[in-house]
Each structure stands twice: as C-alpha cells, then as structure tokens.
Design an enzyme around this catalytic site. Structure first.
Site: not given
Length: 479
Positions: A149, A247
């Site tokens: 991350e 997305c």
C-alpha cells in the site's frame, strides 16, 4: 429504492455514450447510477463455513442474496441498521465477515479461476484489505501474500483488517508499486493490480465522485496505470496470472491500458477470457475477453476486470536505487523453537510448517515460509504475525496471534455467554458463574477466539486491546 442526485459532467456522459455497448441502455445506466448501492458482505471462510454462518445469523432476520461470482458473498438487507450498524456487530468484530462491495469481489474470483492455486501472490494496491483478505481465504491462509500500500495512513487500516480476519500468511510493504518489477523480478505466481483510478464506478456510493473529473485527468491516471501494470508484469513469473482491475468505466483506464501491455510485449502477454467466470458473465464481456461491468448489468458498482498470463520471461528492469538495510530478525530453531511451540500449543495456539519462527530481541514472530526468499530484496512494514513477547515467567501471547491461530475446541477454551461477550468487547473483566479451572484461558464466543486471558481467582482478566474496545449495542436482537 430512493434515487439520489449524482453529479455528471457533460463530457463524462458523452464518453459513456461512446463506451457503452449497443446492447445496453444509456437511460438504464443513468437510472442505476442514481440508485443507492446495495450493501454486501463476504463471509470469512478462514473462520467459519458459509453454511455455519447462515445458520448462525438465521435468527436475526437478515435477508441475504447470493452474489453469483463469489460463493461466500451476499447482498444484505437488515431492518436494524440504525440501532446496530453492521460494522459493530459481534460477528464483524470477530472477523466472521467483511463488508465488501459485490463487484470488488470479482478480481479475486478472476485470479483464482480455472483452478489456479498460486503459492506466492502480490496485492499491489491492497488497502483497506478487502481483496487481500479474500485472497488469503482462497489460499486457506497458506503460501504467502505480499500486500503493498502506497499510502502510509492506509497501511494501518490494512493491518487492522488482516488481523481482525485472522490472517497469518501476509507481509505488508509501503512502496510506490512501480518499484516491484525491478526489486522482485519474476518472483510471484499471481498478482492483483487493483489500480488507482478515476473512480467513475463509485457514484452510487459517492454522488460527488465526479466533481473533479476531467478527460485530461483520466489520461494522466492511465499513464500511471501503465507504469504500475508494467512493474507488475515484470514481477510476475513466466506462466503466472495477473489480474488488472479498476472501479472506473472509461476505456482509457481499462481496455486501452491492457492493450498497451499486449502491444509492448506481444507474445509474452496472453489475455485469458472471463466469459465463463460465472453464469451471465457474458453480459459484461468485451471483445478482448475482459469484463466491463456497467452498474445496470448486475445492480452493483461499475467495475473493470482483465486477466492475463505471462507466456515468457522478460529482460530485467534497471536495479532499484534504494537500500534495504539489515534484517532485524533471526530464525528461531532447535531447542528454543521447540520450547516456544510447546508453550504456545499448551494454551491453544497451533500452526503448521507454512509458518516459521523468528526472533527480534524478546519478540517472537511467525513468518510465512513462502516469503523468506524475498528477505533482503525489499523492506517490510510488517511481516507475518507477532506471536509473543518473552519475559522471566514465560511468554506474553499477542492478540493477533490468538485471533489467527487459536483452536476454539482446546481444553482451555471458555465459551462466553452473550452478556459476558458484551462485557469482554467493552474491555471489562468477566465474572462467570462457574469460573474455568485453568489459569490461562482461551476466551471464545460463538466458538470463535476473542483472546487469551488470565484467571485471577473467580475473575477472568480482560486482555482485549484497548484500541479495539467498543461501547454501545453489539449484538443483534439483544437490547
């Protein structure tokens, strides 16, 4: 279901009209975007089977509808959301399920399609952890996952979710994903790149998601996505599987990024069609074999998923410029390892050969064996799980190890009542009517481990971490 006002830039609507296949209705697209998103959960099969979970929550009156691409995924409707938020239920706190948007379960389904069983997996953009925890469940907590991350603040959230779900096979890193192709060339059997994107698919959750949208920013994002995909492809071993997902809905960040990789590496890239991933998948299928999920197709968020295979090795990228530094842990072996293992087993903490013991000063850790070949090549933010801290009288077992490793049928397990479990989650000591005989107690509820505690006389001393303590209502149907 009520409509809500979504902000649509004119240029976005023009782009969507061009991108949408003729088989889909543009009016239905607009209508779907204005409906609030259905909530969905994924049962954590590391903790409980789907059948047992459904039996457990049957008295609650929750309405669950199966998600076709994820056996353990369900859309959920509840009447008591205001009185008891889903994230505050005891079942969520103990890691029995993860609140995850239905379409975001698609990339992991694609990664494990066709009976794929990778042993070393990278989740290149992992926070908050929905896909990492889904991957871990599909791997049965075996093998190893490198969960990366880029955002430092989100690494903490990622670790909290991994810990809550009882995951032991994960290493966390905090890097720009563009380093991995050079740092860890051809080291992974499978890679998920759920790429940062313009988020056009999330307007049902955030009506203002497109406030800062522009065609120019999409092109800038796509350039970053190409660099991340290039890095991921270099880190993938020949024969390995890579899933690229977003997305968002525009072609520049989706199909065109994947086609760029194919144009760049030609025969080294094979697109693996996803038309058979689940019944009705062909409704979202592109000519290339990708899934381009507009929100009206399955009544979910907009999403894009592509799966590809690396057919041959690539020339190495230039070596990374950073220094890894000395690794502060040493393997624990022989008599010391046996002593720790026996002491852990005595209180109900069990593991197999997939996890190896390591030590740093008085700390004892368990690292996934599959990650050890990466030591010295990359810096880890956190590796495996912290098992214990040693002291003069023995070991102080850590909460995350209990959640991941404890056997709820162990002789020292003590099942709490509903009222006692509420007290436990509130950080209070337990005064059971019939105290346990053992001094070291494995506290359970719904046959799930909540922690290891000490019995002091007739009292069980609470060991629940202070940062996890909850107030208010915690149990469905319990006032």
């Amino acid at each position: 279901m009520a409509q809500h006002a979504v902000y649509f830039p004119d240029a976005f609507l023009t782009q969507m009209r061009e991108a949408m296949p003729s088989t889909l209705s543009f009016d239905e697209f607009i209508s779907a975007c204005q409906r609030p998103l259905r909530r969905s959960i994924r049962i954590n099969t590391l903790k409980i089977s789907v059948a047992d979970f459904l039996a457990l929550i049957a008295p609650y009156g929750w309405s669950l509808t199966p998600i076709p691409w994820c056996h353990e995924g369900f859309w959920i409707e509840r009447d008591d959301e205001e009185a008891l938020p889903l994230g505050s239920t005891a079942e969520h706190l103990s890691g029995l399920f993860y609140i995850q948007e239905a379409s975001s379960m698609l990339p992991v389904a694609a990664l494990f399609a066709d009976d794929n069983h990778p042993q070393r997996v990278m989740d290149m953009a992992a926070a908050p952890g929905s896909k990492t925890t889904q991957i871990a469940a599909r791997m049965g907590n075996r093998g190893a996952i490198l969960a990366n991350e880029f955002s430092a603040s989100r690494v903490k959230v990622l670790h909290a979710n991994i810990s809550r779900c009882g995951i032991a096979n994960t290493a966390l890193t905090h890097f720009d994903g563009r380093v991995f192709g050079a740092a860890l060339p051809e080291m992974f059997d499978a890679i998920l790149l759920d790429a940062p994107c313009s988020g056009e698919g999330v307007v049902r959750k955030d009506p203002d998601a497109l406030k800062n949208w522009s065609p120019e920013s999409n092109l800038d994002i796509a350039a970053t996505q190409r660099e991340l995909l290039n890095s991921a492809f270099h880190a993938l071993r020949p024969g390995g599987t890579l899933v690229y997902s977003t997305c968002t809905l525009n072609r520049q960040e989706n199909e065109e990024v994947c086609l760029w990789l194919k144009e760049t590496y030609a025969d080294a890239v094979e697109f693996l069609p996803l038309g058979d991933l689940f019944p009705d998948a062909d409704r979202a299928l592109t000519p290339e074999g990708f899934l381009h999920v507009f929100p009206q197709i399955y009544d979910c968020e907009g999403f894009f998923v592509a799966r590809l295979r690396k057919m041959s090795s690539l020339p190495a990228m230039p070596a990374p410029g950073y220094k890894v530094g000395a690794f502060p842990f040493t393997p624990l072996k022989g008599r010391e390892a046996l002593h720790v293992t026996q002491a852990a087993n005595a209180v109900g903490l069990l593991w197999d050969e997939n996890l190896h013991l390591w030590q740093r000063e008085k700390e004892v850790w368990l690292f996934p064996a599959e990650i050890e070949s990466l030591i010295g090549k990359v810096r880890f933010s956190r590796l495996g799980i912290k098992l214990a801290e040693s002291h003069n009288k023995g070991y102080r077992w850590q909460h995350e190890a209990t959640i991941a490793l404890a056997c709820p049928t162990h002789a020292h397990a003590f099942e709490l009542s509903v009222q006692e479990a509420e007290e436990w989650y509130r950080g209070r000591d337990i005064y059971p009517q019939t105290p346990p005989a053992a001094d070291d107690v494995l506290v359970t509820f719904q046959h799930q481990p909540l922690g290891l505690a000490k019995r002091i006389g007739a009292r069980i001393k609470n060991s629940y971490p202070r940062e996890l303590v909850r107030d208010g209502k915690l149990f469905t149907g319990n006032s």
